[in-house]
Motif scaffolding. Structure first.
Motif, PDB file in Angstrom:
ATOM      1  N   THR A   2       0.709  -1.113   0.023  1.00  0.00           N
ATOM      2  CA  THR A   2       0.093  -0.090  -0.020  1.00  0.00           C
ATOM      3  C   THR A   2       0.999   1.261  -0.026  1.00  0.00           C
ATOM      4  O   THR A   2       2.094   1.244   0.592  1.00  0.00           O
ATOM      5  CB  THR A   2      -0.989   0.027   1.180  1.00  0.00           C
ATOM      6  OG1 THR A   2      -0.077  -0.029   2.388  1.00  0.00           O
ATOM      7  CG2 THR A   2      -2.091  -1.214   1.034  1.00  0.00           C
ATOM      8  N   ALA A   3       0.172   2.157  -0.528  1.00  0.00           N
ATOM      9  CA  ALA A   3       1.031   3.654  -0.567  1.00  0.00           C
ATOM     10  C   ALA A   3       1.056   4.259   0.673  1.00  0.00           C
ATOM     11  O   ALA A   3       1.761   5.012   0.947  1.00  0.00           O
ATOM     12  CB  ALA A   3       0.265   4.394  -1.790  1.00  0.00           C
ATOM     13  N   GLU A   4      -0.031   3.802   1.575  1.00  0.00           N
ATOM     14  CA  GLU A   4      -0.038   4.534   2.895  1.00  0.00           C
ATOM     15  C   GLU A   4       0.225   3.485   3.893  1.00  0.00           C
ATOM     16  O   GLU A   4      -0.023   2.441   3.979  1.00  0.00           O
ATOM     17  CB  GLU A   4      -1.469   5.255   2.970  1.00  0.00           C
ATOM     18  CG  GLU A   4      -1.746   6.312   2.165  1.00  0.00           C
ATOM     19  CD  GLU A   4      -2.914   7.190   2.370  1.00  0.00           C
ATOM     20  OE1 GLU A   4      -3.894   6.583   3.170  1.00  0.00           O
ATOM     21  OE2 GLU A   4      -2.971   8.234   2.081  1.00  0.00           O
ATOM     22  N   ALA A   5       0.677   4.003   4.916  1.00  0.00           N
ATOM     23  CA  ALA A   5       1.209   3.147   6.244  1.00  0.00           C
ATOM     24  C   ALA A   5       0.624   3.631   7.866  1.00  0.00           C
ATOM     25  O   ALA A   5       0.478   4.907   7.613  1.00  0.00           O
ATOM     26  CB  ALA A   5       2.594   2.753   6.131  1.00  0.00           C
ATOM     27  N   VAL A   6       0.661   2.668   8.583  1.00  0.00           N
ATOM     28  CA  VAL A   6       0.503   3.195   9.929  1.00  0.00           C
ATOM     29  C   VAL A   6       1.955   3.304  10.409  1.00  0.00           C
ATOM     30  O   VAL A   6       2.689   2.349  10.610  1.00  0.00           O
ATOM     31  CB  VAL A   6      -0.404   2.330  10.890  1.00  0.00           C
ATOM     32  CG1 VAL A   6      -0.445   3.084  12.119  1.00  0.00           C
ATOM     33  CG2 VAL A   6      -1.899   2.492  10.087  1.00  0.00           C
ATOM     34  N   VAL A   7       2.438   4.759  11.050  1.00  0.00           N
ATOM     35  CA  VAL A   7       3.783   4.765  11.463  1.00  0.00           C
ATOM     36  C   VAL A   7       3.552   5.112  12.942  1.00  0.00           C
ATOM     37  O   VAL A   7       2.706   6.431  13.204  1.00  0.00           O
ATOM     38  CB  VAL A   7       4.518   5.482  10.765  1.00  0.00           C
ATOM     39  CG1 VAL A   7       6.022   5.811  11.335  1.00  0.00           C
ATOM     40  CG2 VAL A   7       4.856   4.786   9.457  1.00  0.00           C
ATOM     41  N   THR A   8       4.187   4.669  13.822  1.00  0.00           N
ATOM     42  CA  THR A   8       4.408   4.870  15.300  1.00  0.00           C
ATOM     43  C   THR A   8       5.548   5.698  15.385  1.00  0.00           C
ATOM     44  O   THR A   8       6.626   5.208  15.103  1.00  0.00           O
ATOM     45  CB  THR A   8       4.223   3.756  16.166  1.00  0.00           C
ATOM     46  OG1 THR A   8       3.147   3.003  16.095  1.00  0.00           O
ATOM     47  CG2 THR A   8       4.326   4.311  17.961  1.00  0.00           C
ATOM     48  N   VAL A   9       5.384   7.102  16.063  1.00  0.00           N
ATOM     49  CA  VAL A   9       6.607   7.884  16.268  1.00  0.00           C
ATOM     50  C   VAL A   9       6.587   7.915  17.707  1.00  0.00           C
ATOM     51  O   VAL A   9       5.785   8.496  18.385  1.00  0.00           O
ATOM     52  CB  VAL A   9       6.622   9.395  15.401  1.00  0.00           C
ATOM     53  CG1 VAL A   9       7.582  10.275  15.969  1.00  0.00           C
ATOM     54  CG2 VAL A   9       6.364   9.144  13.947  1.00  0.00           C
ATOM     55  N   LYS A  21       6.993   9.699  24.254  1.00  0.00           N
ATOM     56  CA  LYS A  21       5.577   9.688  24.249  1.00  0.00           C
ATOM     57  C   LYS A  21       5.279   9.140  22.792  1.00  0.00           C
ATOM     58  O   LYS A  21       5.906   9.837  21.772  1.00  0.00           O
ATOM     59  CB  LYS A  21       5.016  11.157  24.526  1.00  0.00           C
ATOM     60  CG  LYS A  21       3.340  11.060  24.262  1.00  0.00           C
ATOM     61  CD  LYS A  21       3.152  12.475  24.745  1.00  0.00           C
ATOM     62  CE  LYS A  21       1.765  12.188  25.001  1.00  0.00           C
ATOM     63  NZ  LYS A  21       1.102  11.304  26.002  1.00  0.00           N
ATOM     64  N   PRO A  22       4.872   7.926  22.770  1.00  0.00           N
ATOM     65  CA  PRO A  22       4.474   7.552  21.254  1.00  0.00           C
ATOM     66  C   PRO A  22       3.280   8.316  20.750  1.00  0.00           C
ATOM     67  O   PRO A  22       2.250   8.442  21.492  1.00  0.00           O
ATOM     68  CB  PRO A  22       4.268   5.841  21.571  1.00  0.00           C
ATOM     69  CG  PRO A  22       3.861   5.895  23.013  1.00  0.00           C
ATOM     70  CD  PRO A  22       4.505   7.010  23.567  1.00  0.00           C
ATOM     71  N   VAL A  23       3.197   8.323  19.471  1.00  0.00           N
ATOM     72  CA  VAL A  23       2.134   8.992  18.772  1.00  0.00           C
ATOM     73  C   VAL A  23       2.097   8.237  17.454  1.00  0.00           C
ATOM     74  O   VAL A  23       3.128   8.022  16.764  1.00  0.00           O
ATOM     75  CB  VAL A  23       2.495  10.560  18.422  1.00  0.00           C
ATOM     76  CG1 VAL A  23       1.287  11.123  17.638  1.00  0.00           C
ATOM     77  CG2 VAL A  23       2.980  11.336  19.525  1.00  0.00           C
ATOM     78  N   VAL A  24       0.671   7.761  17.147  1.00  0.00           N
ATOM     79  CA  VAL A  24       0.673   7.106  16.002  1.00  0.00           C
ATOM     80  C   VAL A  24       0.002   8.051  14.860  1.00  0.00           C
ATOM     81  O   VAL A  24      -1.009   8.775  14.965  1.00  0.00           O
ATOM     82  CB  VAL A  24      -0.695   5.979  16.177  1.00  0.00           C
ATOM     83  CG1 VAL A  24      -0.868   4.947  15.041  1.00  0.00           C
ATOM     84  CG2 VAL A  24       0.129   5.034  17.347  1.00  0.00           C
ATOM     85  N   PHE A  25       0.751   7.736  13.506  1.00  0.00           N
ATOM     86  CA  PHE A  25       0.248   8.320  12.400  1.00  0.00           C
ATOM     87  C   PHE A  25      -0.402   7.485  11.545  1.00  0.00           C
ATOM     88  O   PHE A  25       0.296   6.548  11.068  1.00  0.00           O
ATOM     89  CB  PHE A  25       1.562   9.159  11.781  1.00  0.00           C
ATOM     90  CG  PHE A  25       1.928  10.234  12.733  1.00  0.00           C
ATOM     91  CD1 PHE A  25       1.284  11.516  12.658  1.00  0.00           C
ATOM     92  CD2 PHE A  25       2.663  10.299  13.671  1.00  0.00           C
ATOM     93  CE1 PHE A  25       1.740  12.812  13.237  1.00  0.00           C
ATOM     94  CE2 PHE A  25       3.210  11.270  14.481  1.00  0.00           C
ATOM     95  CZ  PHE A  25       2.879  12.690  14.224  1.00  0.00           C
ATOM     96  N   ALA A 107      11.833   6.272  16.290  1.00  0.00           N
ATOM     97  CA  ALA A 107      12.140   7.367  17.394  1.00  0.00           C
ATOM     98  C   ALA A 107      12.600   8.771  16.551  1.00  0.00           C
ATOM     99  O   ALA A 107      13.042   8.842  15.487  1.00  0.00           O
ATOM    100  CB  ALA A 107      13.189   6.960  18.359  1.00  0.00           C
ATOM    101  N   PHE A 108      11.999   9.814  17.196  1.00  0.00           N
ATOM    102  CA  PHE A 108      12.165  11.223  16.772  1.00  0.00           C
ATOM    103  C   PHE A 108      12.746  12.019  18.064  1.00  0.00           C
ATOM    104  O   PHE A 108      12.210  11.929  19.143  1.00  0.00           O
ATOM    105  CB  PHE A 108      10.705  11.916  16.365  1.00  0.00           C
ATOM    106  CG  PHE A 108      10.928  13.141  15.386  1.00  0.00           C
ATOM    107  CD1 PHE A 108      12.118  13.365  14.920  1.00  0.00           C
ATOM    108  CD2 PHE A 108       9.897  13.851  15.375  1.00  0.00           C
ATOM    109  CE1 PHE A 108      11.983  14.478  13.965  1.00  0.00           C
ATOM    110  CE2 PHE A 108       9.957  15.009  14.511  1.00  0.00           C
ATOM    111  CZ  PHE A 108      11.064  15.357  13.993  1.00  0.00           C
ATOM    112  N   PHE A 109      14.098  12.382  17.909  1.00  0.00           N
ATOM    113  CA  PHE A 109      14.917  12.935  18.883  1.00  0.00           C
ATOM    114  C   PHE A 109      15.826  14.166  18.402  1.00  0.00           C
ATOM    115  O   PHE A 109      15.952  14.069  17.259  1.00  0.00           O
ATOM    116  CB  PHE A 109      15.776  11.601  19.781  1.00  0.00           C
ATOM    117  CG  PHE A 109      16.501  10.924  18.900  1.00  0.00           C
ATOM    118  CD1 PHE A 109      17.670  11.411  18.380  1.00  0.00           C
ATOM    119  CD2 PHE A 109      15.923   9.700  17.927  1.00  0.00           C
ATOM    120  CE1 PHE A 109      18.560  10.480  17.542  1.00  0.00           C
ATOM    121  CE2 PHE A 109      16.665   9.068  17.262  1.00  0.00           C
ATOM    122  CZ  PHE A 109      17.934   9.472  17.076  1.00  0.00           C
TER     123      PHE A 109
END
Length: 125
Positions: A2-9, A21-25, A107-109
């Motif tokens: 698929t062209a779109e995904a669920v990504v947890t940041v 803090k996890p955030v789901v996109f 992870a975003f840091f």
């Protein structure tokens, strides 16, 4: 695929204090560049209701893959300190080229914080 995904940041505010803090996109386009996705995440958390200000205003600048769907998880509580050359996302790449797929956790840091923690990986309580 698929062209779109669920990504947890996982927004990492402090490695030493395990403050994240996890955030789901949902509906993440894997063909967008890493820097476009970083900007999308920053814009989203700046306006997300109920989001704590310390996370909202932090100067995140680096993303690293923590976990892929159906893969082994790390024992590290915040994220693994290994394989930076393959797991840190390069800004010029698309998310797909960087290895992000459906149900990937990243992870975003702030790179400076990570470098200091990696040099002395102690946790504080």
């Amino acid at each position: 695929m698929t062209a779109e995904a669920v990504v947890t940041v996982r927004l990492v505010r402090s490695f030493e204090h395990r403050n994240f803090k996890p955030v789901v996109f949902h509906g993440v386009r894997l063909e967008q560049t890493v820097q476009d996705f970083m900007q999308l995440v920053k814009d989203d958390i700046a306006t997300r209701p109920g989001f704590p200000p310390p996370f909202r205003k932090y100067s995140y600048d680096t993303m690293k893959i923590i976990h892929q769907a159906h893969g082994a998880k790390t024992n590290e509580l915040v994220m693994s300190l290994d394989d930076d050359e393959t797991l840190i996302l390069q800004e010029g790449q698309t998310l797909r080229a960087a290895g992000v797929a459906h149900e990937t956790e990243v992870a975003f840091f702030r790179k400076e914080d990570y470098s200091l923690y990696k040099a002395n990986p102690q946790t504080a309580w």
